[in-house]
Design an enzyme around this catalytic site. Structure first.
Site, PDB file in Angstrom:
ATOM      1  N   GLU A 151      34.351  36.525 -12.398  1.00 22.95           N
ATOM      2  CA  GLU A 151      33.616  37.648 -12.826  1.00 22.95           C
ATOM      3  C   GLU A 151      32.016  37.128 -12.937  1.00 22.95           C
ATOM      4  OE1 GLU A 151      34.305  40.776 -11.649  1.00 22.95           O
ATOM      5  OE2 GLU A 151      36.515  39.854 -11.585  1.00 22.95           O
TER       6      GLU A 151
ATOM      7  N   ASP B 116      34.703  33.704  -4.924  1.00 27.42           N
ATOM      8  CA  ASP B 116      35.446  32.739  -5.350  1.00 27.42           C
ATOM      9  C   ASP B 116      34.656  31.272  -5.593  1.00 27.42           C
ATOM     10  OD1 ASP B 116      37.399  34.717  -5.771  1.00 27.42           O
ATOM     11  OD2 ASP B 116      37.651  34.562  -3.283  1.00 27.42           O
TER      12      ASP B 116
END
Length: 424
Positions: A285, A366
């Protein structure tokens, strides 16, 4: 002869329904596959796969019914002139209660009240079945029928309190905007979105959920250290009681400038018992923040909003357009509704494009978490969340490309593993 706008809109709606149903059928076929994708064999347990398969198929069957009923109602409402009939009846209701039906703001609010009532009635059976049959059958629903209706009533009250000033302001802007109407509408919506982004987590969200500070401990220390290392201006770290309604899990962050907050669902902490897995999810995040994904998305939304209002200003005075949908007058709200229907083809293209961008952002976030050294725990966390949420394991590539804003698990794991192979 005037162009048949209404017939064209209904026709395109039906074509899109046929196309999306075809994609749904492809996905339904993929969900029925009795085996895991090869890359998930040994990663996802057979028990979780069977549960996921049953849950996904239940949702798929429900989706077919819901979409069929929706296209029937939406097409009938447009084709049989329900909107102009309801607009006329809402004006007659104002006269009946002693109010001025010539006041467009009052007339619009009466119309919207009726639409909201109709929507609540028609949506209620589907919401109840989805929550108390499908979600309950697969162990996700945690809310009582009382909590369900309490949330619904709170939502209606909020709409009654917040809606009229916004609707009134939009009508006045359109009536007084002149040649700069698109700019005024865009500026108003920009300010409104900023206000709502500020007010919602502070005043509205707590009406539905309880937010408590994350207790002191290893998890809090690791998240704060991670935020500090990235110079993320973390001011508050909350846990939200998502488990009171569902066992699905999530995490998100919000706030402007130097006042950022992170919210963890209590179900996320329960499901990812390894602290590193939760921290890895937060690292992902924070990757969105560090890579300015939120800012880019916000800018894209503002550009699209401005273009939509620009398009609306070009057609709002078209008598043929209004008459095609059965209206003799040209109310502001009705103009906006009609315009939204006429640009449905563009909306589908834009939605598809935004999904492509969103999936790219997910891969980048990611990769960001991997660079921080969280590849293994992020991989484990993604697998755990996939298992616990019973997300679809087999996905049709066409369906996922069209609908998914996040890449399927198989693709995310492959992307996480790929750099390692190159380095070897």
């Amino acid at each position: 002869m005037a162009f048949p706008y209404m017939e064209a809109v209904v026709g395109f709606m039906i074509l899109m329904y046929i196309f999306e149903t075809y994609l749904d059928l492809r996905q339904h076929t993929a969900l029925k596959l009795p085996r895991l994708p090869k890359t998930l064999e040994g990663v996802i347990s057979q028990e979780k796969f069977e549960k996921s398969r049953a849950y996904s198929l239940d949702k798929s069957h429900f989706h077919f019914v819901h979409e069929f009923v929706t296209i029937l109602m939406d097409s009938a409402i447009l084709f049989f002139g329900v909107l102009p009939w309801f607009w006329k009846k809402s004006g007659e209701f104002l006269v009946f209660v002693g109010l001025n039906s010539e006041n467009e703001i009052l007339h619009t609010l009466a119309f919207l009240a009726g639409v909201m009532f109709w929507s609540q009635i028609t949506d209620l059976p589907f919401s109840l079945y989805s929550t108390f049959v499908i979600e309950a059958r697969h162990g996700f629903n945690k809310q009582t029928i009382w909590l369900f209706f309490r949330d619904m009533i709170k939502g209606i009250i909020l709409a009654i309190l917040i809606g009229p000033p916004i609707v009134g302001a939009i009508i006045v802007i359109v009536q007084k905007g002149g040649p700069y109407l698109a700019i005024y509408l865009w500026a108003f919506m920009l300010v409104l979105s900023l206000v709502m982004m500020t007010v919602y987590p502070i005043l509205i969200a707590p009406l539905f959920n309880k937010f408590t500070p994350l207790p002191d401990g290893e998890l809090r220390v690791k998240i704060e250290n991670l935020a500090s290392s990235l110079k993320f201006p973390l001011k508050k770290l909350f846990v939200v009681d998502g488990s009171t309604r569902s066992s699905h899990s999530n995490a998100y962050m919000y706030g402007f400038f130097k006042n950022k907050r992170i919210v963890l669902y209590d179900t996320l902490i329960q499901q990812c018992k390894n602290v590193e897995e939760v921290v890895a999810v937060i690292a992902h995040e924070l990757g969105h923040w560090n890579l300015n994904h939120t800012m880019y998305s916000f800018i894209a939304v503002q550009i699209l909003t401005f273009l939509q209002f620009g398009g609306y200003t070009l057609v709002r005075n078209s008598k043929d357009l209004f008459q095609s949908f059965g209206f003799d007058t040209q109310p502001v709200l009705i103009g906006l509704i009609i315009f939204q229907h006429t640009v449905i083809p563009l909306q589908h293209l834009v939605s598809f494009g935004l999904n492509l961008v969103s999936r790219s952002f997910e891969f980048q976030a990611d990769a960001f978490a991997k660079k921080l050294g969280y590849a293994a725990p992020l991989r484990a966390g993604l697998v755990k969340l996939q298992e616990e949420n019973l997300s679809a394991m087999n996905t049709d590539p066409w369906y996922s490309a069209y609908h998914y804003s996040h890449p399927p698990l198989v693709e995310r794991l492959a992307a996480l593993d790929e750099p390692d192979k190159k380095e070897d």
